[in-house]
Motif scaffolding. Sequence first.
Motif, PDB file in Angstrom:
ATOM      1  N   ARG A 168     -10.915   3.669  -6.186  1.00  0.00           N
ATOM      2  CA  ARG A 168     -11.422   3.386  -7.543  1.00  0.00           C
ATOM      3  C   ARG A 168     -12.796   4.037  -7.736  1.00  0.00           C
ATOM      4  NH1 ARG A 168      -6.408   2.368  -8.990  1.00  0.00           N
ATOM      5  NH2 ARG A 168      -5.619   0.335  -8.343  1.00  0.00           N
ATOM      6  N   GLY A 225      -0.949  -1.246  -5.691  1.00  0.00           N
ATOM      7  CA  GLY A 225      -0.888  -2.573  -6.285  1.00  0.00           C
ATOM      8  C   GLY A 225      -0.483  -3.600  -5.246  1.00  0.00           C
ATOM      9  N   ALA A 226      -1.347  -4.587  -5.037  1.00  0.00           N
ATOM     10  CA  ALA A 226      -1.094  -5.569  -3.984  1.00  0.00           C
ATOM     11  C   ALA A 226       0.089  -6.467  -4.311  1.00  0.00           C
ATOM     12  CB  ALA A 226      -2.355  -6.404  -3.756  1.00  0.00           C
ATOM     13  N   PRO A 231      -3.359 -10.087  -3.684  1.00  0.00           N
ATOM     14  CA  PRO A 231      -3.744  -9.798  -5.076  1.00  0.00           C
ATOM     15  C   PRO A 231      -5.143 -10.277  -5.421  1.00  0.00           C
ATOM     16  CG  PRO A 231      -1.494 -10.613  -4.971  1.00  0.00           C
ATOM     17  CD  PRO A 231      -2.066 -10.798  -3.606  1.00  0.00           C
ATOM     18  N   ARG A 280      -7.750 -10.301  -3.462  1.00  0.00           N
ATOM     19  CA  ARG A 280      -8.698  -9.322  -2.934  1.00  0.00           C
ATOM     20  C   ARG A 280      -8.739  -8.080  -3.809  1.00  0.00           C
ATOM     21  NH1 ARG A 280      -7.845  -5.607   1.808  1.00  0.00           N
ATOM     22  NH2 ARG A 280      -9.848  -4.573   1.993  1.00  0.00           N
ATOM     23  N   GLU A 281      -7.602  -7.714  -4.387  1.00  0.00           N
ATOM     24  CA  GLU A 281      -7.571  -6.528  -5.237  1.00  0.00           C
ATOM     25  C   GLU A 281      -8.431  -6.702  -6.478  1.00  0.00           C
ATOM     26  OE1 GLU A 281      -4.359  -3.284  -6.940  1.00  0.00           O
ATOM     27  OE2 GLU A 281      -3.687  -5.330  -6.583  1.00  0.00           O
ATOM     28  N   THR A 282      -8.527  -7.897  -6.994  1.00  0.00           N
ATOM     29  CA  THR A 282      -9.312  -8.143  -8.212  1.00  0.00           C
ATOM     30  C   THR A 282     -10.768  -8.485  -7.920  1.00  0.00           C
ATOM     31  OG1 THR A 282      -8.634 -10.466  -8.231  1.00  0.00           O
ATOM     32  CG2 THR A 282      -7.274  -8.904  -9.471  1.00  0.00           C
ATOM     33  N   GLU A 338     -11.478  -0.295  -0.560  1.00  0.00           N
ATOM     34  CA  GLU A 338     -10.843  -0.314  -1.877  1.00  0.00           C
ATOM     35  C   GLU A 338      -9.345  -0.015  -1.788  1.00  0.00           C
ATOM     36  OE1 GLU A 338     -14.745   1.036  -4.537  1.00  0.00           O
ATOM     37  OE2 GLU A 338     -12.904   2.198  -4.635  1.00  0.00           O
ATOM     38  N   SER A 393      -3.249  -6.615   3.972  1.00  0.00           N
ATOM     39  CA  SER A 393      -3.669  -5.685   2.908  1.00  0.00           C
ATOM     40  C   SER A 393      -2.812  -5.816   1.654  1.00  0.00           C
ATOM     41  CB  SER A 393      -3.631  -4.232   3.412  1.00  0.00           C
ATOM     42  OG  SER A 393      -4.382  -4.086   4.587  1.00  0.00           O
ATOM     43  N   ALA A 421      -7.412  -2.960  -0.379  1.00  0.00           N
ATOM     44  CA  ALA A 421      -7.369  -4.026  -1.389  1.00  0.00           C
ATOM     45  C   ALA A 421      -6.295  -3.748  -2.430  1.00  0.00           C
ATOM     46  CB  ALA A 421      -8.734  -4.163  -2.068  1.00  0.00           C
ATOM     47  N   ALA A 422      -5.979  -2.471  -2.640  1.00  0.00           N
ATOM     48  CA  ALA A 422      -4.957  -2.083  -3.615  1.00  0.00           C
ATOM     49  C   ALA A 422      -3.564  -2.003  -2.987  1.00  0.00           C
ATOM     50  CB  ALA A 422      -5.317  -0.737  -4.239  1.00  0.00           C
ATOM     51  N   GLY A 423      -3.436  -2.511  -1.768  1.00  0.00           N
ATOM     52  CA  GLY A 423      -2.110  -2.613  -1.172  1.00  0.00           C
ATOM     53  C   GLY A 423      -1.671  -1.410  -0.377  1.00  0.00           C
TER      54      GLY A 423
END
Length: 731
Positions: free
Chosen positions: A104, A72-73, A355, A357-359, A132, A352, A135-137
């Motif tokens: 993901r 989670g970012a 948030p 970028r994560e979405t 991916e 990295s 992007a998720a931190g």
Amino acid sequence: MPYEANPADDARIESLLARMTVEEKVGQLGVFADMVRPFAPDVNPEANVRNAAEVLEQVRAGRVGALFNGVGAAQGRQIQRVAVEESRLGIPVLLAADVIHGMRTVFPIPLGEAASFEPELAERTARATAVEATAAGLHWTFAPAVDIARDQRWGRGAEGAGEDTFLGCAFAAARVRGFQGEDLRAHDSLLATPKHFAAYGAVAAGMDYNYVEISEGTLRDVHLPPFKAAFDAGALAVMTAFNDINGVPASANRALLGDLLRGEWGFPGVVVSDYTADMELVAHGYAADARDATLRAFDAGLDMSMQSGFYAAHLPALVESGEVPMAMLDEAVRRVLSVKAAIGLLDDPYRSLDPARETDASQREAHEALARDAARRSIVLLKNKGDLLPLRRDARIALVGPFARDRDNLEGCWTLFGDRSRYVNVEQGLRAALADGAVLDVVDGCAMEAELEGGIEAAVAAARGADVVLLAVGEPQRYSGEAQSRTRIELPPAQQALAEAVAATGTPVVVLLRNGRALALQGAVRDAQAILVTWFLGSQTGHAVADVVFGDFSPSARLPVSFPHDSGQQPFFYNHPRTGRPETPEMSEFKARWREHPNTALYPFGHGLTYGRVEYGATTVAAPALAWDGTLRVCATVRNDGVRATEEVVQLYLHDRVGSRVRPVRELKGFRKVLLQPGQSLEVAFELSRADLAFTRADGTHGAEPGAFDAWIAPSSATGKPARFELLPPA
């Protein structure tokens, strides 16, 4: 890309070291569970458990070098803000996770992907995974697994590239390149960690965590080269193995971590333990207690301790007593800080951790297309009697078996973060490929490990009403992976009974085999008209299977592991050393074989069929001898006599006829996937040099020995006729 030290980073690191307390230095060597962010549950035994507040307090105190398996970012930024803005020295934390074959979007298990014989495919899927995951931190993945697995009872063979070292080296390097990309400081670069160092795939009897008794030659020729290939590709971290090697646990093995890794290879990166591996030195009987385990592991060269808490508890006192010199502690911390600098964390601690970028879902479609292509390129066609495949779309199909509709066994082991809402099962994939869904009848027949009331009767009825049966059987997902060793590598009895009943109807059967290892196929499964090995293919399983079944994609994969006749043949691998009593026609019963089975595979390493008909011409060498410092061209002509275009994996094997150590009967030394149109012929050539003939000699040195060699260009490790050449001695 290989890492090059930056003088500015070096100066910053030395400045930090000069200001750090012993406790802060030791803190950089600790890797702990990330309880602040959503954490992958049930993947490790509980040890040294802390809650989110305790984790953040340790970060604030400068007592954490890395956190793992949380994602989670947004919350990752919270962790990093505490590290950078609230700790005394502001050193950022590395955020890590077990991201093995997809984030993901889930790609085929590494063993399945190795069947493609396309390292560049693995590089592309690792690159997508890195995009991916970052992007998720995340900054760091505990992958790739590069263990060579020669015993299919061992469950973790699913995480590697199979039984062959040459293939393993190619995939190890490709996955490192894919994870890390061209720039370690880029926001989508994911630090790679080849594991498990070393010889984890050689555990006795294929039992996970077991002991390893191994010769120096086998260690160096079989199990170490994939690690060297990964380091040469730029990996800056390595994870130690749980096992001992000839009585010395890998996580406290000075000869392995110090003499070889640091000394001989000059590895500049960090060595991290597997989960609580330093703690397990006590259970091994190699250390008396926690303090002794800490001393032995650190003294051997283990930089970072994962989750045990042993370093935090005992290293400061060991430094104070002088048992661990301050210079040794500083060197380990220097390596950790250098890796943080190499990936850009010291300059940009929030890399990295965006948030937005994560979405961002803009790459989802491309990654799903890649997952579909990777999955179908991983499917191996073992058998296709009477050209039963590909199927006509108007054929009446009975899809039978516990994997027909199943969505819980698509991923394979070590998939912690996949988006299950996007998974496509076999039924969905087939229906999407059919204009008339009425031709498809779907029946479970049985559960994974148990009978279903009326299940076999329903399956038999469906088979009798169909033109062909697609029999979706195999191993449940939890049968492979960590702590999943098996004594019998066969289908569960309930599934075998289903297969026998369906086959008895006389309707042609295509087996869709789902598995995380080579299996010993029995009865109706072994004798089916067609067999497809579909591994655990990930998110796009159903579409990939449909593409191959209906001929939209011609299968092109090859076995990276040998399928035995029987479980009792394990460990079985194609490149075994010669014996003094080989199984040859001129030998009597006193030869190397079992009472029940020949000393062969049911389906050998490298085997796989296509929808073309590829014929191989004779293997030829350009000259009868290879000069000591020269090269030699080996070639053969391949021709597609079929009516479909096909991709063929052309394989080069060698055999050293006389050596100072007994040599393998064959060794893979090259492969090339070529596209052949119907009627097309193509000469495929490989160039050999003395380096291709080298091995660990009887005196412990590495090199080639002059003498006679055989060379095969063939479609598998068990086919073809060799050409002979001689390696000349130095002039």
